[in-house]
Design an enzyme around this catalytic site. Sequence first.
Site, PDB file in Angstrom:
ATOM      1  N   ASP A 227       9.944  -2.380   2.837  1.00 37.41           N
ATOM      2  CA  ASP A 227       9.767  -1.070   3.893  1.00 37.41           C
ATOM      3  C   ASP A 227      11.120  -0.333   3.953  1.00 37.41           C
ATOM      4  O   ASP A 227      12.095  -0.762   3.498  1.00 37.41           O
ATOM      5  CB  ASP A 227       9.466  -1.572   5.312  1.00 37.41           C
ATOM      6  CG  ASP A 227       8.525  -0.303   6.148  1.00 37.41           C
ATOM      7  OD1 ASP A 227       8.952   0.732   5.670  1.00 37.41           O
ATOM      8  OD2 ASP A 227       8.094  -0.404   7.401  1.00 37.41           O
TER       9      ASP A 227
HETATM   10  C1  BGC Z   1       7.205   2.605   7.682  1.00 38.27           C
HETATM   11  C2  BGC Z   1       6.343   2.554   6.451  1.00 38.27           C
HETATM   12  C3  BGC Z   1       6.148   3.841   5.792  1.00 38.27           C
HETATM   13  C4  BGC Z   1       7.721   4.187   5.326  1.00 38.27           C
HETATM   14  C5  BGC Z   1       7.632   5.308   4.328  1.00 38.27           C
HETATM   15  C6  BGC Z   1       8.559   3.019   7.321  1.00 38.27           C
HETATM   16  O1  BGC Z   1       9.331   3.337   8.456  1.00 38.27           O
HETATM   17  O2  BGC Z   1       7.451   1.495   8.542  1.00 38.27           O
HETATM   18  O3  BGC Z   1       4.996   2.279   7.066  1.00 38.27           O
HETATM   19  O4  BGC Z   1       5.397   3.824   4.533  1.00 38.27           O
HETATM   20  O5  BGC Z   1       8.435   4.340   6.635  1.00 38.27           O
HETATM   21  O6  BGC Z   1       7.581   6.651   5.190  1.00 38.27           O
END
Ligand code: BGC
Length: 668
Positions: A227
């Site tokens: 993530d």
């Molecule tokens: C979120 C993800 C997301 C990623 C990219 C993260 O903070 O938890 O779900 O895909 O950011 O934006």
Amino acid sequence: MNDIKKLISELTLEEKAGLTSGKDAWLTKAVERLGIGQSRTSDGPHGLRADDYSRPDHATMPAVCFPTAVTTAASFDRDMLYQLGEELGTECRAYGVDVLLGPGVNIKRSPLCGRNFEYFSEDPYLAGQLGAAFVNGVQSKGVGTSLKHFFANSQETRRFTSSSEIDERTIREIYLPAFENVVKKAQPWTIMASYNKINRTYATENKKFIDEVLRKEWGFEGLVVSDWGATHDRVAAIVAGTDLTMPATDSDHVIVEAVKNGTLPEEALDLCCERVLELVFKSEEHRDPNAKCDVEAAHQLARKFAANSLVLLKNDGKMLPLKKTDKVAFIGAFAEKPRLQGGGSSHIVETKITSALEAAKEAGIDVEYAPAYNRETGGTDDRLFAEALELAKTAEKVVLFIGLPDRMESEGGDRQHIRLPEAHDLLVRAVCALNPNTAVVLHNGSPVAMPWIDAPKAVLEAYLGGQAVGGAVVDILFGDVNPSGRLAESFPKKLEDNPSYLWYFGEGDTVTYNEGLFVGYRYYETKKLEPLFPFGFGLSYTDFEYSNLRLSRWEMSEDMTLGVSVDVKNVGEVKGKEVVQLYVAPVRGKVIRPAKELRDFAKIELEPGETKTVHFELSKRAFAYWSVEKKDWAVENGRYEIQIGRDSHNVALSHGIAIKPENELHHW
Ligand code: BGC
């Protein structure tokens, strides 16, 4: 096909390290001298949040905002999720996006989680079935997905540091099966490792789950991406099998150093590079510079999907559907500008919005309107309140639109309670006191308390239904669509009833999942605690009758399959869809188990008077629990009940089946 192994042998150590982290927020790094291109990711999950690289500010491009996962889950409709996936895949191609960051199949441990609207369900079977259909739909268009957030990411509070402390059985029976099913049935191109720790080890560094379970046990063939910002130790992440750290970071040199000083075997790095290159080549292979999408048609689909998902919770005296000639007042600012999605990384810049007011007007329905409250704050003032009550008095029927304001539901924070804004609760009581013919339409991404539930005649849960939700609400209110959504989560009477209530936010960074297996309806049903609305619940404008439940055997050994059939008849006056739910209830043996668990479901459409037979096929896993001793799924011999439920609480029909050792079966 490119010879990936040969390419890797030609990369410098610095280039290899570089391949395992992002170029910017969304792209992987190219290695131009070797002709290695880039793969482009974008959020997800219920629409596309893609940067416009042609603009200096990289502004987000408008895209169709489909209903959020909490809404589409209530459709209980695998075909619809596949179609939604196809549509999103088509949009990704047209926007030049290779990998859509979704779907989210995390389990809803508590109604408080700020991202519940992005997740499907409290039930791992349902989440896994819908997740697989979605992934297969997107990937059928040659676009990848990123199944997230792997795993046990159940809260936003301290999400970067908290450790989800969970026993092995609960991990296997509750928090992993949705991921397992999607991997086995749909092979997502990528999986996103979550921010949190699992039993003290960061998800991105968790070799046990990434390497042993995900890859070796389930056969995952794709790439694991962190993530965004979830990698804390680049070397440990690579060793665990997290191939790509996103977004860009300045820590690539750490990997170079580690290989040089012998703390990171170069083969581990090569393996990650191999998976990054496979993703890059797969992305390039499927790109089509001429791909197009039809945004207007997609908006209509978004309306259809929402209408197939909204849940009718109450309908006393058949107040709904309304007649198009009724003198109706819409009260509440959400009628003019609906709440349609949640906040955070999934926030879509929608192409347009259809409000209920607009949709009614377009359908030639004459409605009066009063906003009653401030849409952004949820608060009211004397003038707005008085105006609303005045209108409620004079109207024949009232539809009252209420719910949670945007700022109460977003990534990065959890709610502290499940109450609606005070003004909304007051409005329901005041309007219902003046006008007995009141229906409430709710906009929220997770359960809310309804202390006023006895007051209105009807309640429609419209959730966060995407940019066309107002159209879907009107379709249902006025009977053009017969509601067929079923709750994919339990609504507790009060927050304190939720099984995780005592421990939810944890102590410091330690969050212990003390409720174990007893999440959602597994708790309410076992504890015999009545929720406000049970998992699986939803009303229709018609009635369905169940009969003739038959099993293909009356006893079996654990390795046999069991056929289950049931007849369902539409005994009402209008066409409608029913969600047939199959639960397995073990009769108490030695092992502690939830009273029942959803093991299959089917959504069918029936004309008035029509009967259809629904068939299910159950195998070992439908009866199994995770044996910590055997480190495998196991079935206790004994009696089980096969229940066909109208929802998790109300059993329409049930039939017993005995599971015995092979040598004790009667052979006829
Ligand atoms: C979120 C993800 C997301 C990623 C990219 C993260 O903070 O938890 O779900 O895909 O950011 O934006």
